[in-house]
Every structure is written in C-alpha cells, then in structure tokens.
Design a protein around this motif. Structure first.
Motif, short mmCIF file in Angstrom:
data_model
loop_
_atom_site.label_atom_id
_atom_site.label_comp_id
_atom_site.label_asym_id
_atom_site.label_seq_id
_atom_site.Cartn_x
_atom_site.Cartn_y
_atom_site.Cartn_z
N LEU A 30 5.58 10.87 -3.28
CA LEU A 30 6.35 11.31 -2.12
C LEU A 30 7.61 10.48 -1.94
N PRO A 31 8.59 11.02 -1.23
CA PRO A 31 9.77 10.21 -0.89
C PRO A 31 9.35 9.01 -0.04
N PRO A 32 10.10 7.90 -0.12
CA PRO A 32 9.74 6.69 0.63
C PRO A 32 9.53 6.90 2.13
N GLU A 33 10.26 7.82 2.73
CA GLU A 33 10.08 8.04 4.18
C GLU A 33 8.78 8.78 4.50
N ASP A 34 8.19 9.46 3.52
CA ASP A 34 6.94 10.19 3.74
C ASP A 34 5.71 9.44 3.22
N ALA A 35 5.91 8.49 2.33
CA ALA A 35 4.79 7.76 1.74
C ALA A 35 3.92 7.04 2.77
N PRO A 36 4.48 6.49 3.86
CA PRO A 36 3.60 5.83 4.84
C PRO A 36 2.55 6.77 5.45
N ILE A 37 2.87 8.03 5.59
CA ILE A 37 1.92 8.98 6.17
C ILE A 37 0.73 9.16 5.23
N LEU A 38 1.01 9.35 3.95
CA LEU A 38 -0.06 9.50 2.98
C LEU A 38 -0.86 8.21 2.85
N ALA A 39 -0.17 7.08 2.81
CA ALA A 39 -0.85 5.78 2.70
C ALA A 39 -1.78 5.56 3.88
N ALA A 40 -1.33 5.90 5.08
CA ALA A 40 -2.17 5.74 6.27
C ALA A 40 -3.39 6.65 6.22
N THR A 50 0.84 -1.20 0.00
CA THR A 50 0.00 0.00 0.00
C THR A 50 0.87 1.25 0.00
N ILE A 51 1.91 1.24 0.81
CA ILE A 51 2.83 2.39 0.88
C ILE A 51 3.51 2.62 -0.46
N LYS A 52 3.93 1.57 -1.12
CA LYS A 52 4.67 1.68 -2.39
C LYS A 52 3.85 2.38 -3.47
N LYS A 53 2.53 2.36 -3.38
CA LYS A 53 1.68 3.03 -4.36
C LYS A 53 1.96 4.54 -4.40
N TYR A 54 2.50 5.08 -3.32
CA TYR A 54 2.67 6.53 -3.21
C TYR A 54 4.13 6.97 -3.37
#
Length: 98
Positions: free
Chosen positions: A46-56, A38-42
C-alpha cells in the motif's frame, strides 16, 4: 468511527441508524498506532499514507478490514496473503447477515 459517520452522513444519511446495531454485534476496540517499523512492512502493498491502517488491523489481530477504497485497499489486498479478510461494508453485511 468518525470517518464512517462522516461518510454515511454525506452519502447515505438514511443508513446512520443501522450502524449502532452493528456495533453491538461487533464492538469497536481502539488501539494505539502501530510503530513505524511495523507500518513499513506494508509499504510494498500500500502507499505509505494507507499502510498504517493495514498495519493497525493486522497488529490488532482483527479478523476484518472494511473499506470502500477499491483503488488502494480492496483490489491490491485481494492478491496479498493476509491474516484478515478485506471487504467492502456491503460485502461484509452480505456475507455475515444475509
């Protein structure tokens, strides 16, 4: 919540008392971290360190993502078609409380 409290303590300690009333109107729901696929979709947004925030935020079906990070969130996400509004806390307050 820790990040919000720390930022306010550091930059605007006079505003700490304003956070609790907001939480009454907008209760916080804590969710699990999104799965890696799910995180990889973003990663393209966004940079990989910020993508989890958007994914969440998206996977939780949140209506808003509030951030002060213009470089990594506000500016890049304005052009993206997302199912939530990405706003600074000030813009959110102006839009919904003024």
């Amino acid at each position: 919540m820790d990040e919000v409290r720390n930022a306010l303590e550091e930059k605007r300690s006079d505003m700490l008392g304003n956070v609790k009333p907001l939480l009454v109107h907008f209760p916080i729901r804590i969710i699990r971290n999104p799965q890696k696929q799910t995180i990889k979709k973003y990663y393209d947004i966004l940079p990989p360190e910020d993508a989890p925030i958007l994914a969440a935020a998206i996977s939780s079906k949140s209506g808003y993502l509030l951030t002060l990070d213009k470089k990594h969130f506000l500016i890049p996400l304005q052009a993206a078609k997302l199912p939530l509004d990405v706003l600074s806390p000030g813009a959110f307050i102006q839009r919904y409380f003024d």
